[in-house]
Motif scaffolding. Structure first.
Motif: not given
Ligand SMILES: Nc1nc2c(ncn2[C@@H]2O[C@H](COP(=O)(O)OP(=O)(O)OP(=O)(O)O)[C@@H](O)[C@H]2O)c(=O)[nH]1
Ligand SMILES: [Mg+2]
Length: 373
Positions: A4, A33, A58
């Motif tokens: 992330s 993401e 995303c």
């Protein structure tokens, strides 16, 4: 989810779109993401993020209406992140997204935090103006002087880093202001850090959010971190106890002389009283969380350490004043400082047996490796 990327934004207009497009290209081989945590006051900036999140599956964003803080925005990003690895970077392209793949590789090789650094061989802080460089230098030196865990890395005020989720999962992060990496370094759970050289870039567009208020926040942040970090707090309390001991010594000495005791008797007695009060204060305050064995045993070790300290002071003073003909006042000062350092560390690891937490800091495998603690 592998990684992330948390990106704090404040009134960045079209910049986040450029960051996102570049990251989507760079991270294509990975499952990732992008999380924008946005405190913008401009409608256009929020709309740009909304548009971005619709365009790319995303991309997620959270807009905070009533909060404005870079540090807490990143902490919010940590909460929203689903990746095993979490990276943090600015939304103005000052942090080269291409470096993320190298950072992920370093994490896969087993380190807990990866910090791209402007200040290791091969790094460059060219993107800042001379005045910003100076402010940044002072901030870094202050942080490193005050906090042991911050001292071990070369670029602790960076807004660009990657960490394993476990580093922050159970850490109670309460940053004030901007320097979230310092918060992570002091309160996080980790053992191994790797630094990678990188070239800091100029902002692509828009203007800086750095202000005088943020510099004040930084000082408050350092102070708060000292109070919350036992290994740093100890040194300051130990110094304060030492000063209180000098006062106790003086008062008792004057009182005893007034009671017509000989000077040397008054000196021995007042010194002993000060040593005893120092022991009690250090036992109750400085090392209250590292007590083991009986109090009498600790007292014995404390007295032995202090006597040894007096011996060290005398030897240093004699070498400097008699051997090297240094001014007697300066020689005494140096002797006292050396003895104080001795007293602190001997008490820390012998009298109170504080556990030593070793953090390994290395340069990335491609740049050779040094171990610093
Ligand atoms: N969420 C959030 N993000 C912020 C806040 N303040 C700054 N940011 C973001 O944090 C990052 C760093 O801020 P910048 O203004 O670029 O600070 P800087 O990099 O030190 O300054 P420049 O070198 O001039 O760019 C940028 O992505 C900003 O958009 C804030 O209060 N909240
Ligand atoms: Mg910037």
């Amino acid at each position: 989810m592998k990684i992330s990327i948390v990106v704090p934004t404040f009134n960045e207009g079209g910049n986040p779109a450029i960051v996102a497009e570049t990251l989507v290209n760079v991270l294509r081989p990975l499952e990732f993401e992008l999380i924008f945590v946005d405190d913008s006051t401009s409608k256009e900036s929020v709309e740009a993020l909304e548009h971005l999140s619709r365009e790319h599956s995303c991309v997620r964003y959270e807009h905070r209406e009533h909060e404005r803080s870079l540090g807490t925005a990143v902490v919010r990003g940590f909460e929203l992140a689903r990746g095993e690895l979490i990276a943090v970077m600015d939304s103005d392209m000052q942090h080269p997204p291409e470096l993320l793949m190298d950072m992920v590789t370093e994490a896969e090789l087993g380190c807990d935090i990866v910090i791209p650094s402007r200040f290791v061989p091969g790094g460059d802080d060219g993107g800042l103006s001379p005045s910003r460089k100076l402010i940044s230098w002072v901030a870094r030196v202050l942080g490193q002087a005050a906090l042991k865990r911050v001292r071990s890395v070369t670029d602790p005020t960076s807004g660009f880093f990657l960490l394993r989720r476990s580093v922050v999962e159970n850490a109670s992060l309460q940053p004030i202001g901007w320097k979230i990496l310092m918060e992570v370094l002091v309160r996080g759970n980790y053992e191994r850090i790797v630094e990678i050289p990188y070239r800091f870039q100029p902002r692509i567009a828009g203007s800086s959010n750095m202000s005088l208020r943020e510099q004040w926040n930084y000082l408050k942040h350092i102070f708060k971190l000292i109070l919350s970090s036992s290994e740093d707090r100890r040194k300051y309390i130990f110094a304060a106890v030492g000063i209180s001991g000098v006062l106790v010594n003086m008062l008792v000495y004057v009182g005893l002389v007034k009671l017509h005791l000989d000077f040397w008797q008054a000196a021995v007695l007042s010194g002993s009283v000060a040593m005893a009060t120092n022991f009690v204060l250090n036992d109750r305050l400085t090392w209250y969380d590292s007590r083991s064995g009986t109090a009498i045993k600790r007292l014995g070790k404390y007295v032995a350490t202090s006597l040894m300290g007096i011996g060290i002071d005398t030897v240093v003073l004699s070498i400097l004043a008699y051997g090297l003909h240094v001014d007697y006042f300066v020689a005494n000062g140096v002797g006292i400082i050396v003895a104080m350092v001795w007293n602190f560390y001997a008490n820390n690891y012998w009298t109170w047996k504080t556990k030593r937490k070793v953090v390994e800091v290395a340069l990335s495998s491609t740049s050779g490796s040094v171990e610093r603690v």
